[in-house]
Scaffold this motif. Structure first.
Motif, PDB file in Angstrom:
ATOM      1  N   TRP A 211       1.493   4.829 -15.184  1.00 14.85           N
ATOM      2  CA  TRP A 211       3.116   4.120 -15.159  1.00 14.85           C
ATOM      3  C   TRP A 211       2.693   2.558 -15.403  1.00 14.85           C
ATOM      4  CZ3 TRP A 211       0.901   7.784 -12.122  1.00 14.85           C
ATOM      5  CH2 TRP A 211       1.788   8.918 -11.545  1.00 14.85           C
ATOM      6  N   PHE A 212       3.546   2.132 -16.034  1.00 16.51           N
ATOM      7  CA  PHE A 212       3.475   0.338 -16.400  1.00 16.51           C
ATOM      8  C   PHE A 212       5.026   0.393 -16.299  1.00 16.51           C
ATOM      9  CE2 PHE A 212      -0.519   0.620 -17.927  1.00 16.51           C
ATOM     10  CZ  PHE A 212      -0.757  -0.574 -17.577  1.00 16.51           C
ATOM     11  N   ASP A 213       5.736   1.158 -15.705  1.00 14.23           N
ATOM     12  CA  ASP A 213       7.288   1.205 -16.104  1.00 14.23           C
ATOM     13  C   ASP A 213       7.958   0.290 -15.065  1.00 14.23           C
ATOM     14  OD1 ASP A 213       7.679   3.211 -17.189  1.00 14.23           O
ATOM     15  OD2 ASP A 213       7.866   4.850 -14.622  1.00 14.23           O
ATOM     16  N   ALA A 214       8.967  -1.051 -16.232  1.00 14.01           N
ATOM     17  CA  ALA A 214       9.656  -2.244 -15.450  1.00 14.01           C
ATOM     18  C   ALA A 214       8.684  -3.230 -14.824  1.00 14.01           C
ATOM     19  CB  ALA A 214      10.146  -1.955 -14.198  1.00 14.01           C
ATOM     20  N   ALA A 215       7.199  -3.866 -15.261  1.00 15.59           N
ATOM     21  CA  ALA A 215       6.200  -4.486 -15.175  1.00 15.59           C
ATOM     22  C   ALA A 215       7.038  -5.611 -16.184  1.00 15.59           C
ATOM     23  CB  ALA A 215       4.836  -3.750 -15.732  1.00 15.59           C
ATOM     24  N   ARG A 216       6.506  -6.822 -15.569  1.00 15.10           N
ATOM     25  CA  ARG A 216       6.832  -8.057 -16.712  1.00 15.10           C
ATOM     26  C   ARG A 216       5.443  -8.622 -17.085  1.00 15.10           C
ATOM     27  NH1 ARG A 216      12.022 -10.995 -14.418  1.00 15.10           N
ATOM     28  NH2 ARG A 216      13.062  -9.287 -14.278  1.00 15.10           N
ATOM     29  N   PHE A 217       4.688  -8.690 -18.391  1.00 18.66           N
ATOM     30  CA  PHE A 217       3.752  -9.590 -18.831  1.00 18.66           C
ATOM     31  C   PHE A 217       4.550 -10.831 -19.864  1.00 18.66           C
ATOM     32  CE2 PHE A 217       2.606  -4.727 -18.922  1.00 18.66           C
ATOM     33  CZ  PHE A 217       1.390  -4.457 -18.630  1.00 18.66           C
ATOM     34  N   SER A 218       4.050 -12.120 -19.095  1.00 17.89           N
ATOM     35  CA  SER A 218       4.517 -13.529 -19.433  1.00 17.89           C
ATOM     36  C   SER A 218       3.660 -14.294 -19.902  1.00 17.89           C
ATOM     37  CB  SER A 218       4.744 -13.718 -17.911  1.00 17.89           C
ATOM     38  OG  SER A 218       5.660 -13.386 -17.404  1.00 17.89           O
ATOM     39  N   ALA A 219       2.592 -13.544 -20.748  1.00 15.23           N
ATOM     40  CA  ALA A 219       1.286 -14.312 -21.381  1.00 15.23           C
ATOM     41  C   ALA A 219       0.642 -13.123 -22.305  1.00 15.23           C
ATOM     42  CB  ALA A 219       0.300 -14.894 -20.597  1.00 15.23           C
TER      43      ALA A 219
END
Length: 312
Positions: A211-219
């Motif tokens: 699960w990567f739900d609602a994760a934020r990847f900025s780069a």
């Protein structure tokens, strides 16, 4: 700093042990293990137990090293010793990075296969902490929990093996996160995690649900040649920069519902049991190049939205 009583130490150990056990039983419905009664472990030498209560960090480190040496010869005390070392991350000593570096130097050799002091089957629990200089490259642990942890520097988990459940739920990687080649044998949870710097998951293997739900990847985010043996979810995940899934394999479904792609996205040569991009959003920018998963065309589920995605 107040003096910690022996009763408080025992209570802390019991609390940590109870929290880990409850998580294992409840988190993803894994059955409890049946334990065979065994002979009681040898008691920790009194002088070592006394020094574990020291208010001087040098004395306490020496006591932890003595306890680890004792546990090297007594496998029944190893998880208890790991718990004592992990408890050390919660002490408010001056210069936390230097203090934590000493704890890592004591712990990591016992988590690395091939080391003469390797302890197999250890569990880690480090919730709600600021961690410095995390380097678990090539380590092997069973269950690991890093809930709401802030990784203050680069976090290295490349080639690590997690044979049980692992969770980074709600954690923040303030710099770069390196997981290339890591193996998650049972399951992995990165829900609500924040990746501020590069997130490198190239070549990871996840055999259980992920699960990567609602994760934020900025780069830059790299899942190149990753292998997922069970369902994986990126529901409501945000990808702000270049995102690579090229050559990755999803044996089951890949869920990207309500995900948002703001930069380049590359799904070249991806294989999957199925994709779901329902409600996904894509920033309109003619300079942004995207290669979407193969097999999608008008007539597939949500054809109009798919046509819009391809046009962008």
């Amino acid at each position: 700093m107040s003096t910690v009583t022996p009763f408080a130490v025992l209570a802390l150990i019991g609390a940590v042990s109870g929290a880990v056990t409850a998580w294992l039983l409840l988190r993803r419905d894994r059955p409890a293990e049946v334990l065979t009664p065994s002979a009681p472990p040898e008691p920790v030498p009194e002088e070592v137990a006394a020094r574990l209560l020291a208010d001087d960090h040098t004395a306490r480190l020496a006591a932890l090293a003595s306890f680890a040496g004792f546990a090297d010869g007594d496998p029944t005390r190893r998880q208890e010793c790991v718990g004592e070392i992990l408890a050390g991350f919660r002490y408010e000593w001056p210069d936390p990075p230097a203090w934590q570096a000493e704890l890592w130097r004591l712990l990591v050799p016992r988590l690395r296969p091939g080391s003469p002091r390797f302890w197999p089957g250890m569990d880690l629990e480090l919730d709600r902490l600021v961690l410095h200089a995390v380097d678990l490259r090539g380590c092997e642990v069973r269950d690991a929990r890093f809930h709401a942890v802030r990784f203050a520097g680069d976090a290295h988990f490349g080639e690590a093996v997690f044979t049980g459940l692992v969770s980074f739920e709600g954690s923040c990687f303030a710099r770069h996160a390196f997981f290339a080649g890591a193996r998650f044998e049972t399951g992995a949870d990165f829900e609500n995690a924040t990746f501020t710097g590069t997130a490198d998951f190239a070549g990871v293997t996840a055999r259980g649900p992920t699960w990567f739900d609602a994760a934020r990847f900025s780069a830059r985010t790299d899942f190149t040649s990753a292998t997922f043996g069970d369902e994986v979810s990126f529901e409501a995940t945000r990808f702000a920069a270049r995102t690579l899934f090229s050559g990755s394999r999803f044996a089951a479904g890949a869920l990207f519902t309500r995900a948002r792609f703001s930069g380049h996205a590359d799904f070249t040569a991806v294989t999957a049991g199925g994709f779901d991009f329902t409600g996904a959003q894509v920033r309109t920018d003619a300079r942004v190049v995207r290669t979407w998963p193969p097999g999608w065309a008008p007539g597939e589920p949500e054809p109009q939205r798919w046509a819009e995605l391809r046009a962008e």
